[in-house]
Design a protein around this motif. Structure first.
Motif, mmCIF file in Angstrom:
data_model
loop_
_atom_site.group_PDB
_atom_site.id
_atom_site.type_symbol
_atom_site.label_atom_id
_atom_site.label_comp_id
_atom_site.label_asym_id
_atom_site.label_seq_id
_atom_site.Cartn_x
_atom_site.Cartn_y
_atom_site.Cartn_z
ATOM 1 N N MET B 1 0.837 -1.205 0.000
ATOM 2 C CA MET B 1 0.000 0.000 0.000
ATOM 3 C C MET B 1 0.870 1.252 0.000
ATOM 4 N N SER B 2 0.774 2.097 -1.061
ATOM 5 C CA SER B 2 1.622 3.287 -1.137
ATOM 6 C C SER B 2 1.209 4.341 -0.118
ATOM 7 N N VAL B 20 3.236 13.646 -3.206
ATOM 8 C CA VAL B 20 4.354 12.808 -3.646
ATOM 9 C C VAL B 20 4.233 11.396 -3.068
ATOM 10 N N ASN B 21 4.541 10.412 -3.902
ATOM 11 C CA ASN B 21 4.610 9.018 -3.453
ATOM 12 C C ASN B 21 5.898 8.831 -2.659
ATOM 13 N N VAL B 22 5.755 8.430 -1.394
ATOM 14 C CA VAL B 22 6.912 8.341 -0.511
ATOM 15 C C VAL B 22 7.860 7.218 -0.949
ATOM 16 N N GLY B 23 7.320 6.198 -1.560
ATOM 17 C CA GLY B 23 8.159 5.062 -1.952
ATOM 18 C C GLY B 23 8.933 5.285 -3.229
ATOM 19 N N THR B 24 8.437 6.173 -4.106
ATOM 20 C CA THR B 24 9.057 6.335 -5.431
ATOM 21 C C THR B 24 9.462 7.767 -5.747
ATOM 22 N N GLY B 25 8.963 8.714 -5.001
ATOM 23 C CA GLY B 25 9.229 10.123 -5.317
ATOM 24 C C GLY B 25 8.335 10.648 -6.426
ATOM 25 N N GLU B 26 7.474 9.797 -6.950
ATOM 26 C CA GLU B 26 6.606 10.255 -8.036
ATOM 27 C C GLU B 26 5.714 11.410 -7.566
ATOM 28 N N ASP B 84 -4.026 7.942 3.431
ATOM 29 C CA ASP B 84 -2.690 7.553 2.982
ATOM 30 C C ASP B 84 -1.689 8.711 2.992
ATOM 31 N N ILE B 85 -2.161 9.875 3.398
ATOM 32 C CA ILE B 85 -1.236 11.010 3.540
ATOM 33 C C ILE B 85 -0.621 10.910 4.925
ATOM 34 N N ILE B 86 0.719 10.709 4.948
ATOM 35 C CA ILE B 86 1.355 10.431 6.250
ATOM 36 C C ILE B 86 2.158 11.610 6.788
ATOM 37 N N GLY B 87 2.299 12.649 6.015
ATOM 38 C CA GLY B 87 3.088 13.773 6.532
ATOM 39 C C GLY B 87 3.000 14.993 5.630
ATOM 40 N N ILE B 88 3.334 16.137 6.201
ATOM 41 C CA ILE B 88 3.336 17.395 5.450
ATOM 42 C C ILE B 88 4.627 18.141 5.754
ATOM 43 N N GLY B 89 5.229 18.707 4.710
ATOM 44 C CA GLY B 89 6.387 19.599 4.894
ATOM 45 C C GLY B 89 6.075 20.955 4.295
ATOM 46 N N VAL B 90 6.724 21.967 4.813
ATOM 47 C CA VAL B 90 6.460 23.335 4.362
ATOM 48 C C VAL B 90 7.773 24.056 4.085
ATOM 49 N N ASP B 91 7.885 24.644 2.885
ATOM 50 C CA ASP B 91 8.985 25.606 2.681
ATOM 51 C C ASP B 91 8.376 26.951 2.338
ATOM 52 N N PHE B 92 9.115 28.013 2.645
ATOM 53 C CA PHE B 92 8.541 29.356 2.549
ATOM 54 C C PHE B 92 9.629 30.338 2.118
ATOM 55 N N THR B 93 9.213 31.430 1.477
ATOM 56 C CA THR B 93 10.167 32.516 1.225
ATOM 57 C C THR B 93 10.652 33.037 2.575
ATOM 58 N N SER B 94 11.788 33.689 2.551
ATOM 59 C CA SER B 94 12.335 34.207 3.812
ATOM 60 C C SER B 94 13.342 35.293 3.464
ATOM 61 N N CYS B 95 13.444 36.264 4.264
ATOM 62 C CA CYS B 95 12.810 36.516 5.543
ATOM 63 C C CYS B 95 11.509 37.286 5.318
ATOM 64 N N ALA B 484 7.968 13.300 5.032
ATOM 65 C CA ALA B 484 8.190 11.859 5.228
ATOM 66 C C ALA B 484 9.080 11.608 6.431
ATOM 67 N N LEU B 485 10.021 12.542 6.654
ATOM 68 C CA LEU B 485 10.901 12.441 7.811
ATOM 69 C C LEU B 485 10.116 12.667 9.105
ATOM 70 N N ALA B 486 9.194 13.634 9.062
ATOM 71 C CA ALA B 486 8.371 13.918 10.238
ATOM 72 C C ALA B 486 7.489 12.699 10.560
ATOM 73 N N ALA B 487 7.048 11.989 9.512
ATOM 74 C CA ALA B 487 6.191 10.812 9.715
ATOM 75 C C ALA B 487 6.963 9.667 10.365
ATOM 76 N N GLY B 488 8.221 9.499 9.933
ATOM 77 C CA GLY B 488 9.039 8.415 10.452
ATOM 78 C C GLY B 488 8.704 7.083 9.804
ATOM 79 N N SER B 489 9.605 6.113 9.960
ATOM 80 C CA SER B 489 9.484 4.859 9.208
ATOM 81 C C SER B 489 8.283 4.028 9.665
ATOM 82 N N LYS B 490 7.938 4.158 10.948
ATOM 83 C CA LYS B 490 6.800 3.356 11.429
ATOM 84 C C LYS B 490 5.518 3.681 10.692
ATOM 85 N N ALA B 491 5.372 4.950 10.316
ATOM 86 C CA ALA B 491 4.160 5.386 9.621
ATOM 87 C C ALA B 491 4.270 5.213 8.112
ATOM 88 N N GLY B 492 5.425 4.652 7.672
ATOM 89 C CA GLY B 492 5.602 4.497 6.222
ATOM 90 C C GLY B 492 6.524 5.540 5.639
#
Lengths: 550, 550
Positions: B1-2, B20-26, B84-95, B484-492
Motif C-alpha cells: 500500500m503506497s 508525492v509518493n513516498v516510496g518512489t518520489g513520483e 494515505d497522507i502520512i506527513g506534510i512539509g512546508v517551505d517558505f520565502t524568507s525573511c 516523510a521524515l516527520a512521519a518516520g518509518s513506522k508510519a511508512g
C-alpha cells in the motif's frame, strides 16, 4: 548677372555635384551619382578574384562617371548656362590612393594589370596595411624621427605610405610598373586640368609631408625597405600646393566630357571633412567645426603649430591658407546609434513607432528627452569602432556601465549620445589644455539638423554654444567656395576665403546654448567618463585589446 | 500500500502543493494557488493607504488560501485517500515576517490594526529597512560583536531584526501591540499544528541566531534602541527546532479546513531554496546545489563551521540535520535574461522566431550556441540587481565591455550567460579557497531543464560536472521529503534524510561535463572577469555606487 560654381564632393558610396550661386550661397541644384562598383571588398569586378580580409577597393572609372553624369545633371536642373559657371572645387575621401602610369592612367584600367588587386584604388577604409603602419611607426620611433611627433606618435594604416609599402611587399611588380602613386582627389584634379597639382591637405594629413620639413628622409625610407629609399623622387611628387589656390583650368577634352566651357578655373583638391570648415563660416582660430555623421571629424585652425598628444595631424595650409589646420576625430558616432537601432530596439517600441507614424529615431529621442541628465544611471565609453583621438587605438571597444533590471532602451540610447559628447569633450579639453582655446562649436551634417536632444546634450556636456551650419551638404558647399576662390574676383568669384564665407556660407538662426543645471550634472558624469577612459584607454587594464585579439 | 506526503512551497506570487509518493518520489499531483493580493507594494488592499518607496507586503489570509484550496485540489487530482497522507512539509520565502497577537492572529487581520501598514506581513523583498540594517551592522562592528562575522560583516535589510526595528521606529504602537514577531513560514506551522516551533533555518539565516551562541545579547540590542533590549524575551522565541524534526500534528480544525485527517505529522519549516537540497539528492559535503531561477541560490553542507568572507550565512542544522549549512547567492540570473529579452531583442529576431515557431529564448540560444567561447569578444559583470555574494552590495550594477559595430544580440546574450557562470565560479572559488572543497554541482529549477547552452557554459566555466535534478519543483519535493521524515518509518516514512533521498529524489541521466578546450578559454576570460569584478566591486572605482545614488 549671377555667377555660379560647382562643388564636387566624392564620398564612399556615391558623389554629389552641387551648383551654387556665388553671390548668395544658394544651392540651386544637386545631383547624386552612386558608384556602380561601390566599395569593392569581396571580389574584383567582372572576375572571380577574391580579396583578402580588411580590403576595400574602388574603381576610378566610377569617379569619372560623376563628372560625366552629375555635372550635366546640375546644369540641366538649375537651368544655369555653362558660361556662368566660373569655377569648380573638389573634395574627396582620404586617404584613397591609386597607382598610375606616366600618362595618369590608373593601372587597373589597363588590361595588363586589371587582374591584380593591388593595381586598383585603395579606399580610405582599406585596413589591411595595418602591419606596415605599425612597422613604420616602430622604425620611426626607434630612429627618433621628428616627424612622428607631428602625428601623435602613431601612423594610421589608412594613410598613404603604409598602403604603398603594402603594394611593394605584396605585389612588387605593381610597385615597379607604377609611375606614381597619387591620392584619388589629386587624380581627379589631374583629370580635370591635365596637370598634377597635389594638395597640401592630402599630403600633410595622409602622406607625412610638412611644408617646412617636406617628406621623411631617404635614409628613413631605406630603413623600411631598400626599394623605398627614393620613393619620393621615384613615385610621389614634391610639388605640393596650398589649399585655396588654383590648380589649373578645365581641359577641352574635359569640357566636352562634362558639358562645361573650356578653361574654367579648378581649385586644388581638399579632403571632404576639411572642406566643410569654410562652409561652416569658420575662417579663424577658436572655433571648432564638428562634421557629424557615421563618424565625427573635429577641425580647428590656429596661427601656431603645436604638437598635441593624440591629435594625429597638424598641417600648414591644410584647411585654409595661412593657418595650421588641426584634425581630430571619433571613429564612430552615427554608426553607434545605427548599431543600437538595428540591434537593440524591442518589438514593442517598433510597434509604437509604427502606430504613431514615427521614425524609430524620433521615438527614442522623444523618450530619451524625458529623462533628466544622470537619471539613466548609465555611462558608456563610445569606442564601438575604436578610438581615433586622443588614444588612437583601433582595438578599444564599447562599454556600458550602470545596467539594472529597470534599464530601458531610451536610457541606453541617451547614454550612447552622452558618451559621444563626452568623447568630443575629451578632444576639446586636449586642445585647450595644450594652448589652443576653443570658444564655440559649429556643427554640420545630417544629425545637427534633426537631432535636437543630441545637440542640446553636446552643448551641455561641452559647456559651449553650438551653432548649426545651414547647408545640409557642407563639404560640397565648401568645395564650391574653393571654386569661387580659384576663379578670383575678376571673374566674379573671390580673392579671399573670408569674402567667400561672407556671401556663400551661413548658419541657422537657432543655436544651442548650454543649460547651467545640466552642465553641472554633466561635469560630474564627465569625471566618471574620464576615469573610465583613462583606466581602459591608457595602460591600466588592456582588457579591450585582449578581447579583440583573441 | 503506497503512502504519500504533501509538500507545500510558499512562493512570492503563488504557492504550490505537491502530492508525492513516498516510496518512489513520483509527483502525483500539483496545485498552484495564486495569492489574490499578490505583492502589496503600492496601496493597502481595500483602502487608499499608500505605501512608501521599497515597501513590499503580503496578506497572511492568502497563505491560508493555499491550505484551503491547493491541498484539497491535489487530493482530488491524485485520487489519493486522505488516510494515505502520512506527513506534510512546508517551505517558505524568507525573511518574510509578521506581528501576531497572543493567539497567533496576525495584527493586520484585526480591525484595530489593519489600517497600519506595519501590521501586515513584510515580504522578503521589502527593502525599506535598509537604514536600520546599516545602523545595526555599524553598531555591531563598533562593539566588535562576534556574531557579525558569521554573516560576512554585513546585515541585509531583508532580515528579521532590521524589519522589526523599522516597526519600532516608525510604528511604536504596532511594536507594543505585537505579542511576537514571527517568520511567515513558522506562522504556517503554528496554524497547522497549533504549536509554535520556530525553525533553525529561519532563525539562523535571517534572525542572527546561532545554535551555540543564541541571539545577540540584550546589551547589544539596547545599543540599538532601549526598547529593543529584551526583544528576544518579549517578542521572539528562544525555542528553535532543527530542520528535519517534527513540529507537531495537524489540528482537528486544520484537518477540517484542508480535508486531511487529524494528527498528520508536520515537519519544522524550511526556507524555499534550502528545501531543494535533499531533492537534489545531496546529503553530504563537497556537492553544491544551485537553485536557478530569477536569482540563484548556492547551497553547501559541511561538518565544519568556517567564517567565509562575503558568505552571508552559515547555520548549524540550517539545511540538513547534523551539518552546517552554507548559503550564497546571485541576486539576478534569470531576471537578467528576462530583462534582455524584453528590452534588447530587435524586431527581425522576433519575426524569425515567429516564422519558425520558436520561443525567443530558443532562437537566441540557437544563435548563441554557434559561437565559440570568447568569440563574442564581450565580458559582462552580472550585477543587474546588485551583488549578493561575495561583495554583498546592492548598489553595484551591470556592465558590458567589448561592444563593437558588429556585436549581435546573441553575442550579448551569450556574454550575459557567461557572466552569471563567472559569478557562480567566484562563489565556488571563495568556498574552495577557504577550505570547503566542491567536487560537483547539482542544478535545479526551470532553466537547467531547458537551457542546454547555459548548463554547458556553467560546466565549462566552473570546470565541474553538473548534474540535473529530475524534479521541476525541487523545493516542494524537498518539503514533501521533510514531511516523510516527520512521519518516520513506522508510519511508512523515513527516519533519516539519506533514506528519503534514496527513494524520493533523483537526477536526470544526462549530466553536463566540462569540455577541455572550452575550460581553457574560460579560464582566461574568467581572469578578465575577476579583474573587473575586483576593480568595480572592491574599493578601486565606486562609479556604480555613485551612479546609483545620484
Amino acid at each position: 548677372m549671377s555667377k555660379y560654381t560647382i562643388g564636387l564632393d566624392f564620398g564612399t558610396l556615391d558623389s554629389r555635384a552641387v551648383l551654387v550661386n556665388v553671390g548668395t550661397g544658394e544651392e540651386l541644384a544637386t545631383a547624386v551619382y552612386s558608384y556602380p562598383d561601390g566599395v569593392i571588398d569581396e571580389v574584383l569586378p567582372n572576375s572571380k578574384i577574391k580579396l583578402g580580409f580588411d580590403w576595400a577597393l574602388q574603381n576610378p572609372d566610377d569617379y569619372l562617371g560623376v563628372l560625366k553624369c552629375a555635372i550635366p545633371e546640375v546644369l540641366k536642373k538649375s537651368n544655369v548656362s555653362p558660361k556662368d559657371i566660373i569655377g569648380i572645387g573638389v573634395d574627396f575621401t582620404s586617404c584613397t590612393i591609386l597607382p598610375i602610369d606616366k600618362q595618369g592612367t590608373p593601372l587597373c584600367m589597363k588590361d595588363k594589370w586589371k587582374s591584380n588587386p593591388h593595381s586598383w584604388v585603395k579606399l580610405w577604409k582599406h585596413h589591411s596595411a595595418e602591419p606596415y603602419a605599425n612597422k613604420l611607426k616602430d622604425i620611426a620611433l626607434k630612429r627618433q624621427e621628428k616627424f612622428i611627433h607631428r602625428y601623435g606618435d602613431k601612423i594610421s594604416s589608412e594613410w598613404m605610405l603604409p598602403k604603398i609599402w603594402q603594394i611593394l611587399e605584396e605585389a612588387p611588380e605593381v610597385y615597379e610598373a607604377a609611375d606614381r602613386f597619387i591620392e584619388a582627389g589629386d587624380w581627379i584634379i589631374l583629370q580635370l586640368t591635365g596637370q598634377e597639382r597635389r594638395s597640401s591637405c592630402n599630403a600633410g594629413y595622409k602622406a607625412i609631408w610638412d611644408k617646412k620639413e617636406g617628406y621623411p628622409s631617404p635614409k628613413f625610407f631605406a630603413a623600411l625597405h631598400p626599394k623605398l629609399k627614393n620613393i619620393v623622387k621615384e613615385k610621389l611628387s614634391k610639388d605640393i600646393y596650398p589649399i585655396g589656390s588654383k590648380a589649373g583650368s578645365l581641359t577641352p577634352k574635359m569640357a566636352q566630357f562634362t558639358g562645361l566651357n573650356e578653361n574654367i578655373p579648378i581649385a586644388v583638391g581638399i579632403i571632404d571633412a576639411h572642406s566643410a570648415v569654410p562652409a561652416a563660416t569658420v575662417t579663424n582660430p577658436g572655433k571648432m567645426v564638428l562634421i557629424m555623421g557615421t563618424s565625427t571629424c573635429h577641425m580647428l585652425l590656429s596661427k601656431e603649430q603645436k604638437l598635441i598628444p593624440g591629435i594625429p595631424g597638424v598641417v600648414k595650409d591644410g584647411i585654409l591658407p595661412g593657418y595650421f589646420g588641426y584634425e581630430a576625430g571619433q571613429a564612430a558616432v552615427g554608426d553607434i546609434f545605427d548599431w543600437f537601432m538595428s540591434n537593440c530596439i524591442p518589438v514593442t517600441y517598433e510597434r509604437e513607432a509604427k502606430e504613431r507614424g514615427l521614425d524609430i529615431y524620433r521615438l527614442l529621442e522623444e523618450k530619451a528627452s524625458k529623462l533628466k541628465p544622470g537619471e539613466n544611471g548609465l555611462i558608456a565609453l563610445d569606442w564601438w569602432n575604436g578610438n581615433r583621438s586622443i588614444l588612437n587605438n583601433t582595438d578599444l571597444s564599447g562599454l556600458l556601465i550602470g545596467l539594472t533590471l529597470n534599464t530601458k532602451p531610451e536610457e541606453i540610447y541617451r547614454a550612447l549620445i552622452e558618451s559621444t559628447a563626452f568623447g568630443t569633450r575629451i578632444i576639446i579639453e586636449t586642445f585647450v589644455n595644450n594652448g589652443l582655446p576653443i570658444e564655440e562649436l559649429y556643427a554640420c551634417g545630417g544629425m545637427p539638423h534633426k537631432d535636437k536632444l543630441l545637440m542640446q546634450i553636446y552643448a551641455d556636456v561641452t559647456d559651449r554654444e553650438i551653432k548649426i551650419v545651414s547647408s545640409r551638404q557642407a563639404s560640397a558647399l565648401g568645395a564650391a567656395m574653393f571654386g569661387a576662390l580659384a576663379a578670383g574676383s575678376k571673374a566674379g568669384g573671390y580673392n579671399s576665403i573670408k569674402d567667400a564665407v561672407e556671401y556663400m556660407a551661413s548658419l541657422e538662426k537657432k543655436a544651442y546654448l548650454p543649460i547651467l543645471e545640466n552642465v553641472e550634472v554633466y561635469n560630474q558624469l564627465f569625471a566618471e567618463y574620464r576615469r573610465l577612459h583613462d583606466y581602459f584607454g591608457l595602460e591600466d587594464n588592456q582588457v579591450m585589446e585582449r578581447l579583440k585579439r583573441r
